[in-house]
Design a protein around this motif. Structure first.
Motif, mmCIF file in Angstrom:
data_model
loop_
_atom_site.group_PDB
_atom_site.id
_atom_site.type_symbol
_atom_site.label_atom_id
_atom_site.label_comp_id
_atom_site.label_asym_id
_atom_site.label_seq_id
_atom_site.Cartn_x
_atom_site.Cartn_y
_atom_site.Cartn_z
ATOM 1 N N UNK A 85 2.816 2.428 -4.505
ATOM 2 C CA UNK A 85 1.439 2.609 -4.960
ATOM 3 C C UNK A 85 0.907 3.980 -4.550
ATOM 4 N N UNK A 118 2.729 11.435 -19.965
ATOM 5 C CA UNK A 118 3.711 10.997 -20.951
ATOM 6 C C UNK A 118 3.700 11.883 -22.189
ATOM 7 N N UNK A 163 2.058 11.404 -13.591
ATOM 8 C CA UNK A 163 3.054 11.404 -14.655
ATOM 9 C C UNK A 163 2.320 11.515 -15.997
ATOM 10 N N UNK A 219 7.930 8.496 -9.808
ATOM 11 C CA UNK A 219 6.770 7.733 -9.351
ATOM 12 C C UNK A 219 7.083 6.244 -9.259
ATOM 13 N N UNK A 250 -7.606 6.036 -13.053
ATOM 14 C CA UNK A 250 -6.803 6.161 -11.839
ATOM 15 C C UNK A 250 -7.663 6.136 -10.582
ATOM 16 N N UNK A 265 2.521 6.775 -6.532
ATOM 17 C CA UNK A 265 1.983 6.966 -7.877
ATOM 18 C C UNK A 265 0.685 7.756 -7.864
ATOM 19 N N UNK A 316 8.438 4.064 -11.218
ATOM 20 C CA UNK A 316 8.474 3.137 -12.351
ATOM 21 C C UNK A 316 9.901 2.609 -12.490
ATOM 22 N N UNK A 352 -0.141 7.098 -25.832
ATOM 23 C CA UNK A 352 0.329 6.130 -24.839
ATOM 24 C C UNK A 352 -0.446 6.279 -23.542
ATOM 25 N N UNK A 353 -0.809 7.515 -23.245
ATOM 26 C CA UNK A 353 -1.457 7.814 -21.970
ATOM 27 C C UNK A 353 -2.948 7.454 -21.998
#
Lengths: 243, 235
Positions: free
Chosen positions: A73, A83, A81, A50, A102, A76, A52, A88-89
């Motif tokens: 963009x 994680x 994705x 994606x 999103x 993504x 990154x 973290x997500x």
């Protein structure tokens, strides 16, 4: 091919080579497991899908489009994705805000409807107003998947989706994932989870693809497994023709 | 009902009330009593129990200690009972304004979830980086404190006890490790943010019932009326 990597090379800033020469194609609707020992470059490869991370040599194409500054963009949005650590997500104070994050960034239509559908797809309807830290680990993992499903990605990339889950949560997650109509690439150490969900496996070791073929054949071949430092749980022996 | 007022209107109302209190001359004692009555009625009306009010007032204990010293050390200690009159005025000024301020903040805290507070700040056009910092603080304060607690348990499980300054290096190392882990988590969270189209703005929807502003304004407007009364009386 909905995902295609063409001779991708990536070296970390400290000089450690992560991907030495990786070429890989994944067709629409396929579910593929990405296996390999720790430090093999699996997560690095996933981060290329994606945009990154960008290849220093070679090309990454998603849905036929080269991943560049201009297309990243949209890429993504197409590549969800997920994680490894759901903490973290899930960075917003409530589940609903996180799942809406999103779609709101992409100004997609019907955000509340998308949130409801995404939560329902992972069996977490009704959890919208809860705070992520009040959910169990398995619930957080499923909500993390909902946060990308709400963007309607055609491709789902999951980093260690079954890690740290108890057997019941692991089964529930497998049921959720098999019910999704998307192309899937799953980074995992959990060989039986890979066998259950992914007909095809790719083994990455020392920055190169060492095996690309049926998951069952790989797991039934003790010699191959040993070569790539992969091991089935104690007592499990697979029949290569079964299933 | 106050729980459903828009967070932005509550933040503005409470801030305005505190400003009015702070700007009131300390000699207008009756005016302060008026503020206290209005605030007390509102606090009781939204269901804040006296016990909670008392608990929140504990916050100002350091200031109280300082204020109580002022009559003893202030200028001209020949006034009432050997105490400084100027010092007593200064102490009163600190005590009454701090107490009203703390109670007003309690009103806001008791009726607004942290999440809604962030939404309110964003609706008030607070700079986006600050809103983002508040949002992430609310989300991760539990994660980081759990991590710290696990680390303490792991230390104690191997016989560590923080008893003397000699144990400080261990505590400092632990905090350092926590900082590094949080920093690394920050990097991973950023990856997760950009993976979902983050471009520097956090979408936080503003919630709240209609007609929030006139209702919320009742607190500072009442205070203004009382202030005007005090001003007229001082002529």
């Amino acid at each position: 091919m909905v995902i295609s990597l063409d001779h991708v090379v990536y070296v970390y800033p400290d000089g450690t080579p992560a991907l030495r020469d990786v070429s890989l194609g994944i067709a629409a609707g396929e579910r593929v497991a990405l296996l390999g020992p720790n430090g093999a470059g699996k997560t690095t490869l996933a981060l290329h899908l994606n945009g990154v991370l960008r290849p220093q040599e070679g090309q990454v194409r998603v849905a036929g489009r080269l991943v560049t500054d201009d297309t990243v963009r949209e890429t993504r949005r197409q590549v969800g994705l997920v994680f490894q650590d759901p903490d973290d997500q899930l960075f917003m104070p409530t589940v609903r805000q996180d799942v809406a994050f999103g779609p709101e960034n992409y100004r997609l239509d019907d955000v509340p409807g998308r949130v409801e559908r995404a939560l329902a797809a992972v069996g977490m309807q009704g959890a919208g107003d809860r705070a992520p830290h009040h959910l169990s680990f398995g619930q957080r993992r499923r909500v993390a998947i909902a946060t990308v499903l709400s963007m309607d990605p055609g491709i789902l990339v999951l980093d260690e989706p079954s890690s740290n889950l108890d057997p019941a949560s692991r089964r529930e997650l497998a049921e959720v994932l098999t019910g999704l109509d998307v192309t899937m690439l799953m980074v995992t150490h959990d060989l039986l989870f890979a066998l259950q969900l992914c007909p095809r496996s790719v083994v990455l070791a020392e920055g190169r693809i060492q095996y690309d073929g049926p998951t069952r054949e790989l797991l039934a071949d003790a010699g191959l497994l040993a070569r790539f430092r992969l091991e089935l749980p104690y007592g499990v022996v697979l029949d290569p023709t079964d299933g | 009902m106050a729980h459903r007022l828009s967070p932005a209107s509550k933040i503005v109302a409470v801030t305005a009330f505190v400003f009015i209190v702070v700007l009131t001359p300390r000699e207008w004692i009756v005016t302060f009593i008026g503020y206290a009555i209005v605030l007390g009625i509102v606090l009781l009306a939204v269901g804040v129990r006296p016990a909670r009010m008392a608990r929140s007032l504990v916050l100002e204990v350091p200031f109280v200690a300082f204020a109580l010293l002022l009559p003893l050390v202030g200028p001209d200690p020949s006034g009432f009972a050997g105490l400084s009159i100027a010092g007593m005025w200064a102490a009163w000024n600190i005590l009454i304004k701090a107490s009203l301020g703390v109670l007003a903040a309690t009103l806001l805290a008791a009726t607004t979830l942290p999440v809604d507070m962030v939404a309110g700040l964003q609706a008030l056009r607070l700079p986006t980086p600050l809103v983002a910092i508040f949002t992430f603080f609310i989300r991760y304060v539990d994660v980081v404190s759990h991590q710290y607690r696990r680390m303490r348990v792991a230390q104690e499980a191997r016989g560590f006890r923080a008893t003397s300054p000699r144990s400080w290096p261990v505590l400092a190392t632990g905090l350092g490790a926590l900082f590094v882990r949080s920093f690394e988590r920050g990097e991973r969270v950023h990856l997760a943010l950009v993976s979902r189209g983050y471009d520097g703005r956090l979408p936080v929807p503003e919630a709240g019932m209609p007609r929030s502003w006139p209702l919320a304004a009742m607190l500072p407007v009442s205070a203004l009326v009382i202030l005007a009364g005090g001003w007229l009386a001082s002529w």
